[in-house]
Design a protein around this motif. Sequence first.
Motif, PDB file in Angstrom:
ATOM      1  N   CYS A   1       0.932  -1.199  -0.234  1.00  0.00           N
ATOM      2  CA  CYS A   1      -0.187   0.590   0.102  1.00  0.00           C
ATOM      3  C   CYS A   1       1.027   0.656   0.092  1.00  0.00           C
ATOM      4  O   CYS A   1       2.287   1.697   0.884  1.00  0.00           O
ATOM      5  CB  CYS A   1      -0.451  -0.233   1.374  1.00  0.00           C
ATOM      6  SG  CYS A   1      -1.618   1.260   1.450  1.00  0.00           S
ATOM      7  N   SER A   2       0.218   2.144  -0.986  1.00  0.00           N
ATOM      8  CA  SER A   2       1.536   3.214  -0.770  1.00  0.00           C
ATOM      9  C   SER A   2       1.123   4.179   0.459  1.00  0.00           C
ATOM     10  O   SER A   2       1.688   5.395   0.657  1.00  0.00           O
ATOM     11  CB  SER A   2       1.369   4.365  -1.802  1.00  0.00           C
ATOM     12  OG  SER A   2      -0.273   4.251  -2.169  1.00  0.00           O
ATOM     13  N   ARG A   3       0.119   4.031   1.028  1.00  0.00           N
ATOM     14  CA  ARG A   3      -0.016   4.743   2.058  1.00  0.00           C
ATOM     15  C   ARG A   3       0.442   4.770   2.963  1.00  0.00           C
ATOM     16  O   ARG A   3       0.906   4.770   4.603  1.00  0.00           O
ATOM     17  CB  ARG A   3      -1.655   5.635   2.283  1.00  0.00           C
ATOM     18  CG  ARG A   3      -2.194   5.843   3.097  1.00  0.00           C
ATOM     19  CD  ARG A   3      -3.466   5.877   3.966  1.00  0.00           C
ATOM     20  NE  ARG A   3      -4.186   6.923   3.669  1.00  0.00           N
ATOM     21  CZ  ARG A   3      -5.763   6.530   3.329  1.00  0.00           C
ATOM     22  NH1 ARG A   3      -6.014   5.990   3.876  1.00  0.00           N
ATOM     23  NH2 ARG A   3      -6.235   7.607   2.792  1.00  0.00           N
ATOM     24  N   CYS A   4       0.027   3.115   4.010  1.00  0.00           N
ATOM     25  CA  CYS A   4       0.009   2.684   4.752  1.00  0.00           C
ATOM     26  C   CYS A   4       1.073   1.782   5.119  1.00  0.00           C
ATOM     27  O   CYS A   4       2.172   1.319   5.970  1.00  0.00           O
ATOM     28  CB  CYS A   4      -1.509   1.664   5.581  1.00  0.00           C
ATOM     29  SG  CYS A   4      -1.675   0.367   4.486  1.00  0.00           S
TER      30      CYS A   4
ATOM     31  N   CYS B   1      -7.015  -0.889  -0.115  1.00  0.00           N
ATOM     32  CA  CYS B   1      -6.499  -1.861   0.879  1.00  0.00           C
ATOM     33  C   CYS B   1      -6.565  -2.261   1.871  1.00  0.00           C
ATOM     34  O   CYS B   1      -7.913  -0.541   2.171  1.00  0.00           O
ATOM     35  CB  CYS B   1      -5.196   0.071   1.339  1.00  0.00           C
ATOM     36  SG  CYS B   1      -4.363  -1.156   2.776  1.00  0.00           S
TER      37      CYS B   1
ATOM     38  N   CYS C   1      -5.701   0.301   5.108  1.00  0.00           N
ATOM     39  CA  CYS C   1      -5.870   1.927   5.654  1.00  0.00           C
ATOM     40  C   CYS C   1      -6.962   1.965   4.212  1.00  0.00           C
ATOM     41  O   CYS C   1      -8.042   3.489   4.460  1.00  0.00           O
ATOM     42  CB  CYS C   1      -4.976   2.185   5.289  1.00  0.00           C
ATOM     43  SG  CYS C   1      -4.192   2.595   3.853  1.00  0.00           S
ATOM     44  N   SER C   2      -8.137   1.235   3.257  1.00  0.00           N
ATOM     45  CA  SER C   2      -9.046   1.312   2.332  1.00  0.00           C
ATOM     46  C   SER C   2      -8.735   2.145   1.601  1.00  0.00           C
ATOM     47  O   SER C   2      -9.398   3.129   0.330  1.00  0.00           O
ATOM     48  CB  SER C   2     -10.223   2.136   3.008  1.00  0.00           C
ATOM     49  OG  SER C   2     -10.096   3.053   3.634  1.00  0.00           O
ATOM     50  N   GLN C   3      -7.094   2.628   1.036  1.00  0.00           N
ATOM     51  CA  GLN C   3      -6.683   3.583   0.359  1.00  0.00           C
ATOM     52  C   GLN C   3      -7.037   2.654  -0.836  1.00  0.00           C
ATOM     53  O   GLN C   3      -7.036   1.772  -1.530  1.00  0.00           O
ATOM     54  CB  GLN C   3      -5.127   3.320   0.554  1.00  0.00           C
ATOM     55  CG  GLN C   3      -4.143   3.887  -0.968  1.00  0.00           C
ATOM     56  CD  GLN C   3      -4.349   5.400  -0.512  1.00  0.00           C
ATOM     57  OE1 GLN C   3      -5.245   6.418   0.130  1.00  0.00           O
ATOM     58  NE2 GLN C   3      -3.455   6.743  -1.448  1.00  0.00           N
ATOM     59  N   HIS C   4      -7.449   3.836  -1.559  1.00  0.00           N
ATOM     60  CA  HIS C   4      -7.210   3.352  -3.524  1.00  0.00           C
ATOM     61  C   HIS C   4      -5.938   3.123  -3.973  1.00  0.00           C
ATOM     62  O   HIS C   4      -5.501   3.603  -4.474  1.00  0.00           O
ATOM     63  CB  HIS C   4      -8.301   3.868  -4.522  1.00  0.00           C
ATOM     64  CG  HIS C   4      -9.756   3.693  -3.334  1.00  0.00           C
ATOM     65  ND1 HIS C   4     -10.982   5.082  -4.425  1.00  0.00           N
ATOM     66  CD2 HIS C   4     -10.015   3.265  -2.886  1.00  0.00           C
ATOM     67  CE1 HIS C   4     -11.464   4.365  -3.834  1.00  0.00           C
ATOM     68  NE2 HIS C   4     -11.653   3.754  -2.612  1.00  0.00           N
ATOM     69  N   LEU C   5      -6.158   2.183  -4.274  1.00  0.00           N
ATOM     70  CA  LEU C   5      -4.220   1.370  -5.245  1.00  0.00           C
ATOM     71  C   LEU C   5      -4.757   0.812  -6.893  1.00  0.00           C
ATOM     72  O   LEU C   5      -5.798   0.318  -6.459  1.00  0.00           O
ATOM     73  CB  LEU C   5      -3.898   0.603  -4.394  1.00  0.00           C
ATOM     74  CG  LEU C   5      -3.289   0.798  -3.020  1.00  0.00           C
ATOM     75  CD1 LEU C   5      -3.211  -0.473  -1.769  1.00  0.00           C
ATOM     76  CD2 LEU C   5      -2.340   2.166  -2.298  1.00  0.00           C
TER      77      LEU C   5
ATOM     78  N   ASP D   1      -2.853  13.248  -4.662  1.00  0.00           N
ATOM     79  CA  ASP D   1      -3.179  11.876  -3.869  1.00  0.00           C
ATOM     80  C   ASP D   1      -2.260  11.703  -3.029  1.00  0.00           C
ATOM     81  O   ASP D   1      -2.383  10.600  -2.528  1.00  0.00           O
ATOM     82  CB  ASP D   1      -2.965  10.160  -4.864  1.00  0.00           C
ATOM     83  CG  ASP D   1      -3.920  10.421  -5.994  1.00  0.00           C
ATOM     84  OD1 ASP D   1      -5.382  10.422  -6.059  1.00  0.00           O
ATOM     85  OD2 ASP D   1      -3.862   9.896  -6.932  1.00  0.00           O
TER      86      ASP D   1
ATOM     87  N   ARG E   1       1.428  11.306  -3.167  1.00  0.00           N
ATOM     88  CA  ARG E   1       2.556  10.662  -3.053  1.00  0.00           C
ATOM     89  C   ARG E   1       3.413  11.782  -4.103  1.00  0.00           C
ATOM     90  O   ARG E   1       3.369  12.347  -4.352  1.00  0.00           O
ATOM     91  CB  ARG E   1       2.049   9.444  -4.406  1.00  0.00           C
ATOM     92  CG  ARG E   1       1.066   8.550  -4.241  1.00  0.00           C
ATOM     93  CD  ARG E   1       0.623   7.935  -4.981  1.00  0.00           C
ATOM     94  NE  ARG E   1      -0.104   8.409  -6.292  1.00  0.00           N
ATOM     95  CZ  ARG E   1      -0.574   7.546  -6.980  1.00  0.00           C
ATOM     96  NH1 ARG E   1      -0.640   6.176  -7.455  1.00  0.00           N
ATOM     97  NH2 ARG E   1      -0.626   8.736  -8.558  1.00  0.00           N
TER      98      ARG E   1
END
Length: 135
Positions: free
Chosen positions: A11-14, A31, A34-38, A129, A131
């Motif tokens: 995951c790019s967030r968590c 994800c 953390c439910s980040q859209h990937l 986003d 990033r």
Amino acid sequence: MQQAQPITIFCSRCGQSMAVAPEHMNRVVGCPHCSQHLEPWRVAAAGAVPPPLQAGAAYYPAGYSSRSKVVAGVLGILLGGLGIHRFYMGYIGIGILQILVTICTSGVGHIWGLVEGILCLTGNMRDVDGRPLRD
Ligand SMILES: [Zn+2]
């Protein structure tokens, strides 16, 4: 029938890993942590089996934007007063605001975009986003 191996992505967030079925690699997934859209094709772990991709798609390091810091930086320095680098990074509202500021200040406001262009080149700006821009 042979079972396709799931592909591990991060995951790019968590930063948590998750398994994605190969047939899902070219869709946006959420994800589970953390439910980040990937976009799995962008964050596939090194060594992962490349999924079937549409022409023109490319891999980027996990967690990085698909947008280039050089492109954003040059756009900001040359066209920052028109917010073009902001549109490129996905910030539509801020881009429009920069156009208005430049008009209302008779052009002086382009310094805002110019400074941001330099910040893009030095790796201090993120896309919409959150990033970091890729090299
Ligand atoms: Zn996550």
